[in-house]
Design a protein around this motif. Structure first.
Motif, PDB file in Angstrom:
ATOM      1  N   SER A 318       4.773  -7.427   5.500  1.00  0.00           N
ATOM      2  CA  SER A 318       4.085  -8.477   6.247  1.00  0.00           C
ATOM      3  C   SER A 318       2.589  -8.200   6.318  1.00  0.00           C
ATOM      4  O   SER A 318       1.762  -9.107   6.167  1.00  0.00           O
ATOM      5  CB  SER A 318       4.650  -8.571   7.669  1.00  0.00           C
ATOM      6  OG  SER A 318       5.988  -8.988   7.684  1.00  0.00           O
ATOM      7  N   SER A 319       2.233  -6.948   6.558  1.00  0.00           N
ATOM      8  CA  SER A 319       0.824  -6.595   6.676  1.00  0.00           C
ATOM      9  C   SER A 319       0.090  -6.790   5.353  1.00  0.00           C
ATOM     10  O   SER A 319      -1.052  -7.277   5.329  1.00  0.00           O
ATOM     11  CB  SER A 319       0.689  -5.143   7.148  1.00  0.00           C
ATOM     12  OG  SER A 319      -0.655  -4.819   7.424  1.00  0.00           O
ATOM     13  N   LEU A 320       0.727  -6.426   4.236  1.00  0.00           N
ATOM     14  CA  LEU A 320       0.098  -6.609   2.935  1.00  0.00           C
ATOM     15  C   LEU A 320      -0.135  -8.083   2.646  1.00  0.00           C
ATOM     16  O   LEU A 320      -1.203  -8.481   2.160  1.00  0.00           O
ATOM     17  CB  LEU A 320       0.958  -5.986   1.843  1.00  0.00           C
ATOM     18  CG  LEU A 320       0.341  -5.985   0.435  1.00  0.00           C
ATOM     19  CD1 LEU A 320      -0.917  -5.141   0.390  1.00  0.00           C
ATOM     20  CD2 LEU A 320       1.355  -5.504  -0.600  1.00  0.00           C
ATOM     21  N   LEU A 321       0.839  -8.928   2.968  1.00  0.00           N
ATOM     22  CA  LEU A 321       0.697 -10.366   2.772  1.00  0.00           C
ATOM     23  C   LEU A 321      -0.410 -10.915   3.667  1.00  0.00           C
ATOM     24  O   LEU A 321      -1.254 -11.708   3.226  1.00  0.00           O
ATOM     25  CB  LEU A 321       2.025 -11.064   3.079  1.00  0.00           C
ATOM     26  CG  LEU A 321       2.062 -12.589   2.935  1.00  0.00           C
ATOM     27  CD1 LEU A 321       1.735 -13.001   1.503  1.00  0.00           C
ATOM     28  CD2 LEU A 321       3.419 -13.133   3.350  1.00  0.00           C
ATOM     29  N   GLY A 325      -3.220  -8.836   0.180  1.00  0.00           N
ATOM     30  CA  GLY A 325      -3.017  -7.849  -0.871  1.00  0.00           C
ATOM     31  C   GLY A 325      -3.941  -6.653  -0.825  1.00  0.00           C
ATOM     32  O   GLY A 325      -3.848  -5.774  -1.679  1.00  0.00           O
ATOM     33  N   ASP A 326      -4.809  -6.586   0.155  1.00  0.00           N
ATOM     34  CA  ASP A 326      -5.728  -5.451   0.293  1.00  0.00           C
ATOM     35  C   ASP A 326      -4.984  -4.303   0.974  1.00  0.00           C
ATOM     36  O   ASP A 326      -4.753  -4.319   2.185  1.00  0.00           O
ATOM     37  CB  ASP A 326      -6.947  -5.861   1.131  1.00  0.00           C
ATOM     38  CG  ASP A 326      -8.023  -4.788   1.174  1.00  0.00           C
ATOM     39  OD1 ASP A 326      -7.674  -3.599   1.224  1.00  0.00           O
ATOM     40  OD2 ASP A 326      -9.217  -5.147   1.194  1.00  0.00           O
ATOM     41  N   ARG A 327      -4.581  -3.302   0.201  1.00  0.00           N
ATOM     42  CA  ARG A 327      -3.738  -2.237   0.721  1.00  0.00           C
ATOM     43  C   ARG A 327      -4.437  -1.381   1.771  1.00  0.00           C
ATOM     44  O   ARG A 327      -3.810  -0.919   2.715  1.00  0.00           O
ATOM     45  CB  ARG A 327      -3.240  -1.354  -0.432  1.00  0.00           C
ATOM     46  CG  ARG A 327      -2.240  -2.073  -1.313  1.00  0.00           C
ATOM     47  CD  ARG A 327      -1.958  -1.323  -2.601  1.00  0.00           C
ATOM     48  NE  ARG A 327      -0.970  -2.061  -3.372  1.00  0.00           N
ATOM     49  CZ  ARG A 327       0.342  -1.866  -3.294  1.00  0.00           C
ATOM     50  NH1 ARG A 327       0.822  -0.919  -2.491  1.00  0.00           N
ATOM     51  NH2 ARG A 327       1.176  -2.580  -4.001  1.00  0.00           N
ATOM     52  N   ARG A 328      -5.712  -1.149   1.599  1.00  0.00           N
ATOM     53  CA  ARG A 328      -6.434  -0.336   2.570  1.00  0.00           C
ATOM     54  C   ARG A 328      -6.450  -1.022   3.928  1.00  0.00           C
ATOM     55  O   ARG A 328      -6.152  -0.409   4.948  1.00  0.00           O
ATOM     56  CB  ARG A 328      -7.864  -0.084   2.085  1.00  0.00           C
ATOM     57  CG  ARG A 328      -8.682   0.826   3.016  1.00  0.00           C
ATOM     58  CD  ARG A 328     -10.138   0.883   2.592  1.00  0.00           C
ATOM     59  NE  ARG A 328     -10.785  -0.401   2.729  1.00  0.00           N
ATOM     60  CZ  ARG A 328     -11.287  -0.855   3.886  1.00  0.00           C
ATOM     61  NH1 ARG A 328     -11.188  -0.129   4.988  1.00  0.00           N
ATOM     62  NH2 ARG A 328     -11.870  -2.038   3.938  1.00  0.00           N
ATOM     63  N   ARG A 329      -6.784  -2.303   3.927  1.00  0.00           N
ATOM     64  CA  ARG A 329      -6.810  -3.036   5.201  1.00  0.00           C
ATOM     65  C   ARG A 329      -5.416  -3.228   5.769  1.00  0.00           C
ATOM     66  O   ARG A 329      -5.224  -3.193   6.986  1.00  0.00           O
ATOM     67  CB  ARG A 329      -7.502  -4.398   5.008  1.00  0.00           C
ATOM     68  CG  ARG A 329      -8.982  -4.293   4.768  1.00  0.00           C
ATOM     69  CD  ARG A 329      -9.732  -5.483   5.304  1.00  0.00           C
ATOM     70  NE  ARG A 329      -9.337  -6.743   4.714  1.00  0.00           N
ATOM     71  CZ  ARG A 329      -9.869  -7.910   5.047  1.00  0.00           C
ATOM     72  NH1 ARG A 329     -10.811  -7.974   5.972  1.00  0.00           N
ATOM     73  NH2 ARG A 329      -9.470  -9.026   4.469  1.00  0.00           N
ATOM     74  N   ALA A 330      -4.440  -3.422   4.891  1.00  0.00           N
ATOM     75  CA  ALA A 330      -3.062  -3.598   5.358  1.00  0.00           C
ATOM     76  C   ALA A 330      -2.569  -2.339   6.061  1.00  0.00           C
ATOM     77  O   ALA A 330      -1.906  -2.409   7.106  1.00  0.00           O
ATOM     78  CB  ALA A 330      -2.148  -3.942   4.189  1.00  0.00           C
ATOM     79  N   LEU A 331      -2.900  -1.169   5.500  1.00  0.00           N
ATOM     80  CA  LEU A 331      -2.479   0.082   6.129  1.00  0.00           C
ATOM     81  C   LEU A 331      -3.222   0.306   7.444  1.00  0.00           C
ATOM     82  O   LEU A 331      -2.622   0.700   8.447  1.00  0.00           O
ATOM     83  CB  LEU A 331      -2.713   1.261   5.182  1.00  0.00           C
ATOM     84  CG  LEU A 331      -2.293   2.634   5.721  1.00  0.00           C
ATOM     85  CD1 LEU A 331      -0.799   2.654   6.057  1.00  0.00           C
ATOM     86  CD2 LEU A 331      -2.638   3.735   4.727  1.00  0.00           C
ATOM     87  N   ARG A 332      -4.518   0.063   7.466  1.00  0.00           N
ATOM     88  CA  ARG A 332      -5.286   0.210   8.706  1.00  0.00           C
ATOM     89  C   ARG A 332      -4.716  -0.696   9.802  1.00  0.00           C
ATOM     90  O   ARG A 332      -4.642  -0.311  10.971  1.00  0.00           O
ATOM     91  CB  ARG A 332      -6.755  -0.142   8.490  1.00  0.00           C
ATOM     92  CG  ARG A 332      -7.586   0.900   7.774  1.00  0.00           C
ATOM     93  CD  ARG A 332      -9.070   0.541   7.866  1.00  0.00           C
ATOM     94  NE  ARG A 332      -9.518   0.527   9.256  1.00  0.00           N
ATOM     95  CZ  ARG A 332     -10.044   1.572   9.888  1.00  0.00           C
ATOM     96  NH1 ARG A 332     -10.179   2.733   9.258  1.00  0.00           N
ATOM     97  NH2 ARG A 332     -10.429   1.469  11.145  1.00  0.00           N
ATOM     98  N   ALA A 333      -4.319  -1.904   9.410  1.00  0.00           N
ATOM     99  CA  ALA A 333      -3.843  -2.878  10.396  1.00  0.00           C
ATOM    100  C   ALA A 333      -2.634  -2.371  11.157  1.00  0.00           C
ATOM    101  O   ALA A 333      -2.489  -2.652  12.356  1.00  0.00           O
ATOM    102  CB  ALA A 333      -3.526  -4.204   9.712  1.00  0.00           C
TER     103      ALA A 333
END
Length: 383
Positions: A318-321, A325-333
């Motif tokens: 869900s975070s990646l979507l 698709g920005d993995r760095r921001r998705a992980l930080r989120a």
């Protein structure tokens, strides 16, 4: 204990392609590249073989343990629908730590989650942050009360319209919240007066007002369910009127008003659930990129599953979507930004000395649907 030869992604500092992480008594003590590793006598070692080492993930809004998977009324402890104003209800009195949602969360790399009452009531009760493993809720608590849960929009309207009771409009929903906050504000004033002047009597004990004192004293935030832009701004209006800190939960139309939110007093926005259909009118303007647009505007943003609305193990996809698709921001989120919104960044959200030894070891893509971590460590214990 120490993990060796891991690809460390600390989140708040630079990646370490081949490094080590040492912990003791549930706390991270040291990490760095392998050339800096100094063995200690008798130290237990685990060779990661180049696998990814990430901090434990955080689901900032769910109802795990409140609505139990596979059960009906017996496992439904999320909404006290007989009274629209229940700030004194405590999530920890309802959570079942043996509910399978906790195990599902843990197996997907989530080491901390927030759970609590639903959104049927304008003021629903006290949320809590829990670790995802334990025999009783008391040993799982990270923070309680974490926040006061409130709700605006269609949920309270629909709940009480069906009961031929109020509130059944947005006006009345806000009025219920405002009335109780005024009572709590006066109660706090009377308490202070009595403590400062021995000739003044303490006010009669009021459990609802007592529950709101941490909010008015800036010790906790309000987590306010709001989808539509106008409901979000009502939440902001209430926060400004009563001088409390605010986290918007869902914020579906937040992308329409990012400048207004940036200028407001909100702590951040917990967006989601992302993997859902537009099942009610409030979701008509839902877009996947809402989270990314809010983050682009400089607003602290995380992503939640709202389990059981979306299964808790869908947090990472869900975070990646949501972050396009920005993995760095998705992980930080779903790590450090989530921790900051919950005011738990001193313990959670990244790999750093002094933080809880909550981390996950991955042999595959952490954001792929169906991928599970090879190992999950909670408080330094392999779960």
């Amino acid at each position: 204990m120490v993990i060796l030869n891991a690809h460390l992604i600390p989140v708040e500092s630079q990646e370490i392609p081949c490094g080590f992480l040492r912990w003791e008594q549930g706390i991270i003590r040291e990490l760095g590249p392998m050339e800096e590793y100094v063995p200690q006598p008798g130290e237990e070692q685990l060779d990661a073989g180049g696998k990814l080492l990430l901090p434990g993930l955080i689901d900032s809004h769910s109802h795990v343990g409140m609505w139990e998977d596979g059960l009906g009324l017996e496992g439904d402890d999320g909404n006290e629908e007989c009274d629209p104003c229940t700030p004194h209800l405590r999530a920890i009195d309802a959570v079942n730590p043996y509910e399978r949602g906790f195990e599902t969360a843990l197996r997907s790399g989530i080491t901390t989650l927030v759970t609590g009452p639903g959104s049927a009531n304008p003021i629903a009760g006290q949320m809590c942050a829990l670790k995802t493993a334990g025999r009783c809720v008391d040993e799982m608590v990270v923070s309680h009360p974490l926040a006061i849960k409130m709700a605006l929009g269609e949920n309270p309207k629909m709940t009480y319209h069906e009961k031929d009771s109020g509130p059944i409009t947005r006006m009345a929903t806000a009025a219920v919240i405002r009335e109780q906050l005024y009572k709590a504000k006066r109660y706090l004033s009377d308490l202070k007066r009595a403590r400062e002047n021995e000739d003044c009597d303490l006010p009669e004990y009021d459990i609802r007002c007592e529950a709101l004192l941490p909010l008015l004293e800036h010790k906790i935030d309000a987590h306010i369910h709001a989808h539509r832009a106008d409901d979000i701004m009502t939440a902001v209006r209430l926060a400004e009127e009563f001088d409390f800190s605010l986290v918007i939960v869902h914020g579906t139309e937040g992308y329409l008003i990012p400048d207004l939110l940036r200028e407001s007093r909100i702590t951040g926005v917990i967006t989601g659930p992302v993997l859902s259909t537009r099942t009610k009118p409030e979701l008509a303007r839902a877009v996947y990129e809402n989270s990314a647009r809010l983050a682009d505007a400089g607003i602290l943003t995380t992503v939640c599953t709202d389990h059981p609305e979306v299964p808790v193990d869908m947090l990472a996809p869900s975070s990646l979507l949501a972050m396009e698709g920005d993995r760095r921001r998705a992980l930080r989120a779903i790590t450090i930004d989530a921790a900051k919104i919950l005011h738990l960044e001193h313990r959670l959200g990244s790999l750093a000395p002094g933080k809880d030894a909550d981390f996950t070891l991955w042999d595959g893509d952490p954001f792929a649907v169906g991928t599970r971590p090879e190992a999950v460590f909670l408080g330094g214990i392999h779960r």
